[in-house]
Scaffold this motif. Structure first.
Motif, PDB file in Angstrom:
ATOM      1  N   LEU A   4       7.370  -2.772  -0.088  1.00  0.00           N
ATOM      2  CA  LEU A   4       8.537  -2.634  -0.950  1.00  0.00           C
ATOM      3  C   LEU A   4       8.768  -1.148  -1.189  1.00  0.00           C
ATOM      4  O   LEU A   4       7.852  -0.449  -1.612  1.00  0.00           O
ATOM      5  CB  LEU A   4       8.328  -3.342  -2.283  1.00  0.00           C
ATOM      6  CG  LEU A   4       8.020  -4.838  -2.250  1.00  0.00           C
ATOM      7  CD1 LEU A   4       7.956  -5.401  -3.661  1.00  0.00           C
ATOM      8  CD2 LEU A   4       9.038  -5.601  -1.426  1.00  0.00           C
ATOM      9  N   ALA A   5       9.975  -0.706  -0.947  1.00  0.00           N
ATOM     10  CA  ALA A   5      10.318   0.707  -1.125  1.00  0.00           C
ATOM     11  C   ALA A   5      11.401   0.830  -2.180  1.00  0.00           C
ATOM     12  O   ALA A   5      12.489   0.256  -2.031  1.00  0.00           O
ATOM     13  CB  ALA A   5      10.795   1.297   0.194  1.00  0.00           C
ATOM     14  N   GLU A   6      11.079   1.561  -3.254  1.00  0.00           N
ATOM     15  CA  GLU A   6      12.023   1.751  -4.360  1.00  0.00           C
ATOM     16  C   GLU A   6      12.663   3.124  -4.268  1.00  0.00           C
ATOM     17  O   GLU A   6      12.077   4.073  -3.734  1.00  0.00           O
ATOM     18  CB  GLU A   6      11.298   1.635  -5.699  1.00  0.00           C
ATOM     19  CG  GLU A   6      10.641   0.302  -5.947  1.00  0.00           C
ATOM     20  CD  GLU A   6       9.229   0.461  -6.452  1.00  0.00           C
ATOM     21  OE1 GLU A   6       8.765  -0.417  -7.194  1.00  0.00           O
ATOM     22  OE2 GLU A   6       8.576   1.451  -6.077  1.00  0.00           O
ATOM     23  N   ALA A  23      13.938  -2.290  -1.366  1.00  0.00           N
ATOM     24  CA  ALA A  23      14.090  -3.038  -0.125  1.00  0.00           C
ATOM     25  C   ALA A  23      12.716  -3.449   0.388  1.00  0.00           C
ATOM     26  O   ALA A  23      11.803  -2.614   0.451  1.00  0.00           O
ATOM     27  CB  ALA A  23      14.814  -2.208   0.915  1.00  0.00           C
ATOM     28  N   ALA A  24      12.594  -4.706   0.746  1.00  0.00           N
ATOM     29  CA  ALA A  24      11.356  -5.214   1.325  1.00  0.00           C
ATOM     30  C   ALA A  24      11.465  -5.181   2.837  1.00  0.00           C
ATOM     31  O   ALA A  24      12.482  -5.607   3.398  1.00  0.00           O
ATOM     32  CB  ALA A  24      11.097  -6.636   0.852  1.00  0.00           C
ATOM     33  N   SER A  25      10.413  -4.669   3.472  1.00  0.00           N
ATOM     34  CA  SER A  25      10.407  -4.584   4.933  1.00  0.00           C
ATOM     35  C   SER A  25       9.195  -5.306   5.492  1.00  0.00           C
ATOM     36  O   SER A  25       8.190  -5.472   4.803  1.00  0.00           O
ATOM     37  CB  SER A  25      10.411  -3.125   5.379  1.00  0.00           C
ATOM     38  OG  SER A  25       9.260  -2.457   4.899  1.00  0.00           O
ATOM     39  N   ARG A 108       2.716 -14.942  -0.863  1.00  0.00           N
ATOM     40  CA  ARG A 108       2.041 -14.045  -1.782  1.00  0.00           C
ATOM     41  C   ARG A 108       3.045 -13.109  -2.422  1.00  0.00           C
ATOM     42  O   ARG A 108       4.206 -13.067  -2.023  1.00  0.00           O
ATOM     43  CB  ARG A 108       0.933 -13.248  -1.076  1.00  0.00           C
ATOM     44  CG  ARG A 108       1.391 -12.402   0.078  1.00  0.00           C
ATOM     45  CD  ARG A 108       0.366 -11.343   0.432  1.00  0.00           C
ATOM     46  NE  ARG A 108       0.329 -10.294  -0.600  1.00  0.00           N
ATOM     47  CZ  ARG A 108      -0.422  -9.210  -0.513  1.00  0.00           C
ATOM     48  NH1 ARG A 108      -1.216  -9.024   0.522  1.00  0.00           N
ATOM     49  NH2 ARG A 108      -0.415  -8.301  -1.473  1.00  0.00           N
ATOM     50  N   ASP A 109       2.559 -12.381  -3.407  1.00  0.00           N
ATOM     51  CA  ASP A 109       3.407 -11.454  -4.156  1.00  0.00           C
ATOM     52  C   ASP A 109       3.133 -10.022  -3.725  1.00  0.00           C
ATOM     53  O   ASP A 109       2.017  -9.678  -3.325  1.00  0.00           O
ATOM     54  CB  ASP A 109       3.151 -11.596  -5.656  1.00  0.00           C
ATOM     55  CG  ASP A 109       3.432 -13.002  -6.170  1.00  0.00           C
ATOM     56  OD1 ASP A 109       2.969 -13.321  -7.275  1.00  0.00           O
ATOM     57  OD2 ASP A 109       4.105 -13.782  -5.455  1.00  0.00           O
ATOM     58  N   TYR A 110       4.155  -9.178  -3.877  1.00  0.00           N
ATOM     59  CA  TYR A 110       4.032  -7.771  -3.522  1.00  0.00           C
ATOM     60  C   TYR A 110       4.652  -6.903  -4.616  1.00  0.00           C
ATOM     61  O   TYR A 110       5.574  -7.324  -5.322  1.00  0.00           O
ATOM     62  CB  TYR A 110       4.754  -7.472  -2.200  1.00  0.00           C
ATOM     63  CG  TYR A 110       4.104  -8.104  -0.995  1.00  0.00           C
ATOM     64  CD1 TYR A 110       4.420  -9.394  -0.610  1.00  0.00           C
ATOM     65  CD2 TYR A 110       3.155  -7.393  -0.243  1.00  0.00           C
ATOM     66  CE1 TYR A 110       3.826  -9.971   0.488  1.00  0.00           C
ATOM     67  CE2 TYR A 110       2.565  -7.972   0.861  1.00  0.00           C
ATOM     68  CZ  TYR A 110       2.904  -9.263   1.217  1.00  0.00           C
ATOM     69  OH  TYR A 110       2.309  -9.843   2.310  1.00  0.00           O
ATOM     70  N   TRP A 111       4.140  -5.678  -4.710  1.00  0.00           N
ATOM     71  CA  TRP A 111       4.640  -4.679  -5.657  1.00  0.00           C
ATOM     72  C   TRP A 111       5.039  -3.412  -4.916  1.00  0.00           C
ATOM     73  O   TRP A 111       4.408  -3.033  -3.920  1.00  0.00           O
ATOM     74  CB  TRP A 111       3.571  -4.319  -6.683  1.00  0.00           C
ATOM     75  CG  TRP A 111       3.265  -5.409  -7.654  1.00  0.00           C
ATOM     76  CD1 TRP A 111       2.295  -6.359  -7.532  1.00  0.00           C
ATOM     77  CD2 TRP A 111       3.921  -5.667  -8.898  1.00  0.00           C
ATOM     78  NE1 TRP A 111       2.319  -7.192  -8.620  1.00  0.00           N
ATOM     79  CE2 TRP A 111       3.297  -6.775  -9.481  1.00  0.00           C
ATOM     80  CE3 TRP A 111       4.974  -5.055  -9.582  1.00  0.00           C
ATOM     81  CZ2 TRP A 111       3.695  -7.297 -10.713  1.00  0.00           C
ATOM     82  CZ3 TRP A 111       5.371  -5.577 -10.800  1.00  0.00           C
ATOM     83  CH2 TRP A 111       4.737  -6.686 -11.355  1.00  0.00           C
ATOM     84  N   GLY A 112       6.071  -2.757  -5.429  1.00  0.00           N
ATOM     85  CA  GLY A 112       6.403  -1.435  -4.951  1.00  0.00           C
ATOM     86  C   GLY A 112       5.508  -0.398  -5.605  1.00  0.00           C
ATOM     87  O   GLY A 112       4.695  -0.702  -6.480  1.00  0.00           O
TER      88      GLY A 112
END
Length: 121
Positions: A4-6, A23-25, A108-112
């Motif tokens: 994730l890129a903020e 944006a999630a890549s 699963r979950d992701y964080w920036g």
């Protein structure tokens, strides 16, 4: 690998506005919820706003009416329009994606990495 890129944080005067983007890549099949959390120094991370893949939204009471969350499912992106910013909005803002499916793996979950928002005159 999912990342994730903020972007969009910065310094703004009280009453001003900022727009955060995330944006999630990666090889993403789908994402359930995308949202924003924030963490101020010495405080716990807290929910700001979340938007489901179906378009439902949930806002923290302290931003309701000032912040607007939007999402582009095709781009796996989420945005946060922040208006009438107050000094107490100063925090690191984190993008969060829940229920990310990368076939054939389990969701699963992701964080920036977080982006700093500072509201000060």
């Amino acid at each position: 690998q999912v990342q994730l890129a903020e972007s969009g944080g910065g310094l703004v005067q009280p009453g001003g506005s900022l727009r955060l983007s995330c944006a999630a890549s990666g090889p993403i099949h789908s994402i359930d919820d995308m949202g924003w959390y924030r963490q101020a120094p010495g405080k716990q991370r807290e929910l700001v706003a979340v938007r489901t893949s179906g378009g439902r939204t949930n806002y923290a009471d302290f931003v309701r009416g000032r912040f607007t969350i939007s999402r582009d499912n095709m781009k796996n992106a989420v945005y946060l329009e922040m208006n009438n910013l107050k000094p107490e909005d100063t925090a690191v803002y984190y993008c969060n994606a829940q229920g990310v499916i990368v076939i054939p793996l389990r969701p699963r979950d992701y964080w920036g990495q977080g982006t700093q928002v500072t509201v000060s005159s």
